[in-house]
Design a protein around this motif. Structure first.
Motif, PDB file in Angstrom:
ATOM      1  N   VAL A   1      -7.523  58.156 -15.913  1.00 33.82           N
ATOM      2  CA  VAL A   1      -7.826  56.969 -16.168  1.00 33.82           C
ATOM      3  C   VAL A   1      -9.366  56.700 -16.916  1.00 33.82           C
ATOM      4  O   VAL A   1     -10.169  57.115 -16.601  1.00 33.82           O
ATOM      5  N   GLN A   2      -9.073  56.022 -17.990  1.00 36.90           N
ATOM      6  CA  GLN A   2     -10.206  55.479 -18.789  1.00 36.90           C
ATOM      7  C   GLN A   2     -10.885  54.266 -18.549  1.00 36.90           C
ATOM      8  O   GLN A   2     -10.144  53.182 -18.639  1.00 36.90           O
ATOM      9  N   LEU A   3     -11.969  54.165 -18.054  1.00 35.71           N
ATOM     10  CA  LEU A   3     -12.717  52.925 -17.466  1.00 35.71           C
ATOM     11  C   LEU A   3     -13.615  52.437 -18.759  1.00 35.71           C
ATOM     12  O   LEU A   3     -14.488  53.407 -18.995  1.00 35.71           O
ATOM     13  N   THR A   4     -13.306  51.144 -19.147  1.00 41.70           N
ATOM     14  CA  THR A   4     -14.531  50.769 -20.065  1.00 41.70           C
ATOM     15  C   THR A   4     -15.328  49.476 -19.412  1.00 41.70           C
ATOM     16  O   THR A   4     -14.586  48.525 -18.846  1.00 41.70           O
TER      17      THR A   4
ATOM     18  N   GLY B   1     -18.830  48.416 -23.225  1.00 43.14           N
ATOM     19  CA  GLY B   1     -17.903  49.084 -24.145  1.00 43.14           C
ATOM     20  C   GLY B   1     -18.106  50.575 -24.013  1.00 43.14           C
ATOM     21  O   GLY B   1     -17.438  51.604 -24.632  1.00 43.14           O
ATOM     22  N   ARG B   2     -18.788  51.189 -22.989  1.00 39.87           N
ATOM     23  CA  ARG B   2     -18.886  52.544 -22.659  1.00 39.87           C
ATOM     24  C   ARG B   2     -17.793  53.012 -22.069  1.00 39.87           C
ATOM     25  O   ARG B   2     -17.279  52.315 -20.912  1.00 39.87           O
TER      26      ARG B   2
ATOM     27  N   ASP C   1     -16.582  43.484 -14.188  1.00 42.21           N
ATOM     28  CA  ASP C   1     -15.104  43.798 -14.453  1.00 42.21           C
ATOM     29  C   ASP C   1     -14.867  45.213 -15.343  1.00 42.21           C
ATOM     30  O   ASP C   1     -15.521  45.204 -16.585  1.00 42.21           O
ATOM     31  N   TYR C   2     -14.199  46.093 -14.991  1.00 42.15           N
ATOM     32  CA  TYR C   2     -14.015  47.556 -15.835  1.00 42.15           C
ATOM     33  C   TYR C   2     -12.587  47.303 -16.201  1.00 42.15           C
ATOM     34  O   TYR C   2     -11.617  47.294 -15.430  1.00 42.15           O
ATOM     35  N   LEU C   3     -12.317  47.596 -17.567  1.00 42.52           N
ATOM     36  CA  LEU C   3     -10.849  47.729 -17.950  1.00 42.52           C
ATOM     37  C   LEU C   3     -10.119  49.056 -17.800  1.00 42.52           C
ATOM     38  O   LEU C   3     -10.925  50.267 -18.117  1.00 42.52           O
ATOM     39  N   ALA C   4      -9.111  49.385 -17.049  1.00 41.36           N
ATOM     40  CA  ALA C   4      -8.626  50.357 -16.997  1.00 41.36           C
ATOM     41  C   ALA C   4      -7.375  50.723 -17.496  1.00 41.36           C
ATOM     42  O   ALA C   4      -6.340  49.902 -17.568  1.00 41.36           O
TER      43      ALA C   4
ATOM     44  N   GLY D   1     -11.410  33.452 -15.666  1.00 42.43           N
ATOM     45  CA  GLY D   1     -12.007  33.554 -16.880  1.00 42.43           C
ATOM     46  C   GLY D   1     -12.184  34.896 -17.544  1.00 42.43           C
ATOM     47  O   GLY D   1     -12.544  35.469 -18.599  1.00 42.43           O
ATOM     48  N   ALA D   2     -12.522  35.967 -16.496  1.00 42.58           N
ATOM     49  CA  ALA D   2     -13.012  37.087 -16.790  1.00 42.58           C
ATOM     50  C   ALA D   2     -11.984  37.920 -17.192  1.00 42.58           C
ATOM     51  O   ALA D   2     -10.793  38.145 -16.753  1.00 42.58           O
ATOM     52  N   THR D   3     -11.812  38.604 -18.369  1.00 43.62           N
ATOM     53  CA  THR D   3     -10.655  39.694 -18.991  1.00 43.62           C
ATOM     54  C   THR D   3     -11.343  40.972 -19.425  1.00 43.62           C
ATOM     55  O   THR D   3     -12.555  41.131 -19.344  1.00 43.62           O
ATOM     56  N   GLY D   4     -10.504  41.854 -19.882  1.00 45.16           N
ATOM     57  CA  GLY D   4     -10.648  43.004 -20.132  1.00 45.16           C
ATOM     58  C   GLY D   4     -11.491  43.238 -21.483  1.00 45.16           C
ATOM     59  O   GLY D   4     -12.094  43.951 -22.228  1.00 45.16           O
ATOM     60  N   ASP D   5     -11.535  41.794 -22.245  1.00 44.30           N
ATOM     61  CA  ASP D   5     -11.933  41.933 -23.456  1.00 44.30           C
ATOM     62  C   ASP D   5     -13.377  42.091 -23.685  1.00 44.30           C
ATOM     63  O   ASP D   5     -13.934  42.477 -24.593  1.00 44.30           O
ATOM     64  N   GLU D   6     -14.033  41.691 -22.448  1.00 38.92           N
ATOM     65  CA  GLU D   6     -15.659  41.818 -22.226  1.00 38.92           C
ATOM     66  C   GLU D   6     -15.962  43.379 -22.270  1.00 38.92           C
ATOM     67  O   GLU D   6     -17.213  43.538 -22.983  1.00 38.92           O
ATOM     68  N   GLY D   7     -15.153  44.177 -22.015  1.00 37.74           N
ATOM     69  CA  GLY D   7     -15.485  45.569 -21.853  1.00 37.74           C
ATOM     70  C   GLY D   7     -15.425  46.189 -22.939  1.00 37.74           C
ATOM     71  O   GLY D   7     -15.836  47.218 -23.169  1.00 37.74           O
ATOM     72  N   ASN D   8     -14.800  45.617 -24.110  1.00 33.75           N
ATOM     73  CA  ASN D   8     -14.599  46.331 -25.432  1.00 33.75           C
ATOM     74  C   ASN D   8     -15.468  45.326 -26.220  1.00 33.75           C
ATOM     75  O   ASN D   8     -15.323  45.929 -27.565  1.00 33.75           O
ATOM     76  N   SER D   9     -16.213  44.675 -25.824  1.00 31.07           N
ATOM     77  CA  SER D   9     -17.380  44.001 -26.942  1.00 31.07           C
ATOM     78  C   SER D   9     -18.345  44.953 -27.218  1.00 31.07           C
ATOM     79  O   SER D   9     -18.858  45.884 -26.460  1.00 31.07           O
TER      80      SER D   9
END
Length: 368
Positions: free
Chosen positions: A26-29, A33-34, A74-77, A360-368
């Motif tokens: 699994v890739q965590l962001t 964005g790391r 929050d981390y996007l998986a 309101g927290a989403t995975g979009d923050e992890g890609n900014s």
């Protein structure tokens, strides 16, 4: 209608969908964005300098979920794509980058059902792309001089596909010696050479390829590129060599700040393609004249001298590092196999438990 994935589970398609299971990579962001790649294990934790993420919070969750870090972030998986996997998998030798692997598959015209020969295997990055292209109805015959590299490649492929791919065979040995014993003359559709001296293999490759078959060579330096091209011209039986390289530059996208990234993947290697002519056929002579000095006093004919890996700028890999990489690759493959039959007791309840506290927290923050 029968699902082809059920008939041929070794393609790995059954592992590319569904909830996360033990053994999945699994890739965590993170919010900056790391990227962090982990292999899921029940009861395990992934630690950062600010806290940890529990693997159990991911097991049973759907792909594309958001997991809460102990620090509150929050981390996007997501399951890593093939291009992500080859850059994070255990490696003993330098891998073929995705930008080059994609062009090899396209410009060598690798198609489902084709018989493809590959040498050498390295860590197996290019092999994964070739196996996906030929499918279970094709054949990929890979040749590697080093047993330790071959072992790493097998383990990486087993971890990615979940089991041994039915279309793949790996032979340890020199291509010049082993290829004539492995295939009948004119029975191979495509040949991919990623090796130090591909010009030494042109005779056996020419015999193995069917008329019209494609040979594509991946070399690191301009001197290698020149030598394989001149050898092909001298050998005869090939079309005029075509060569190129690709440079990939990403772009920064944030509001109106749209610009090229400051860092990029520059030169990784050259690609050269030729096609086998029919027996007794000679390619038409080119009408253009070579540039003055192209074959001047400093020109070294292709059959003079031997080049070492160090002379061509290749970095030697220590035996200790290869052993450690092989051990890590086997462990990753075993973890994937062990988790194949695992299923969450209550997938719905497990997925609901992973909703972030802040709606309101989403995975979009992890890609900014």
């Amino acid at each position: 209608m029968t699902d082809p994935d059920d008939a041929h589970p070794a393609t790995g398609a059954d592992l590319r969908r569904g909830p996360f299971r033990p053994g999945d990579r699994v890739q965590l962001t993170d919010p900056k964005g790391r990227l962090h790649t982990i292999t899921l294990e029940p009861g395990a934790t992934f630690h950062t300098h600010r806290g940890h993420v529990r693997h159990d919070d991911l097991l049973g969750a759907p792909d594309g979920s958001v997991v809460r870090h102990s620090s509150g972030a929050d981390y996007l998986a997501l399951r890593p794509l093939l291009s992500d996997y080859v850059l994070s998998m255990p490696r003993g030798a330098q891998v073929v980058y995705p930008k080059d692997a994609g062009q090899i598959v396209t410009y060598a015209d690798i198609y489902p059902g084709a018989t493809v020969v590959e040498a050498g295997v390295g860590s197996g990055a290019l092999s994964l792309s070739l196996l996906r292209a030929v499918g279970v109805s094709g054949r990929l015959l890979s040749f590697e001089r080093r047993e330790d590299f071959a072992e790493i490649a097998r383990a990486n492929a087993r971890a990615f596909f979940g089991r041994d791919h039915p279309a793949w065979s790996v032979t340890v040995g020199d291509l010049v010696e082993t290829l004539p014993r492995s295939v009948a003359p004119g029975s191979v559709d495509r040949v991919v050479l990623d090796m130090l001296a591909p010009w030494e293999c042109l005779d056996v490759v020419h015999e193995a390829l069917a008329p019209g078959g494609v040979l594509i060579c991946y070399v690191a330096t301009a001197t290698q590129l020149s030598r394989v091209a001149e050898t092909a011209r001298t050998h005869g039986g090939w079309t005029e060599p075509q060569a190129w390289e690709s440079l990939v530059r990403g772009w920064h996208l944030e509001g109106l700040a749209v610009r090229p990234q400051h860092r990029m993947h520059g030169h990784t290697g050259f690609l050269l393609t030729v096609r086998r002519l029919a027996a007794g056929t000679a390619a038409p002579l080119l009408k253009r004249r070579p540039a003055k000095g192209a074959y001047g006093e400093d020109y070294v004919p292709h059959d003079e001298g031997e080049w070492s890996a160090e002379e061509l700028g290749e970095r030697a890999v220590s035996a200790k590092r290869v052993r450690r990489t092989a051990r890590d690759a086997r462990a990753t493959a075993d973890a994937r196999e062990a988790g194949d039959n695992w299923e969450p007791e209550d997938p719905g309840a497990t997925a609901d438990a992973r909703e972030p506290e802040d709606p309101g927290a989403t995975g979009d923050e992890g890609n900014s």
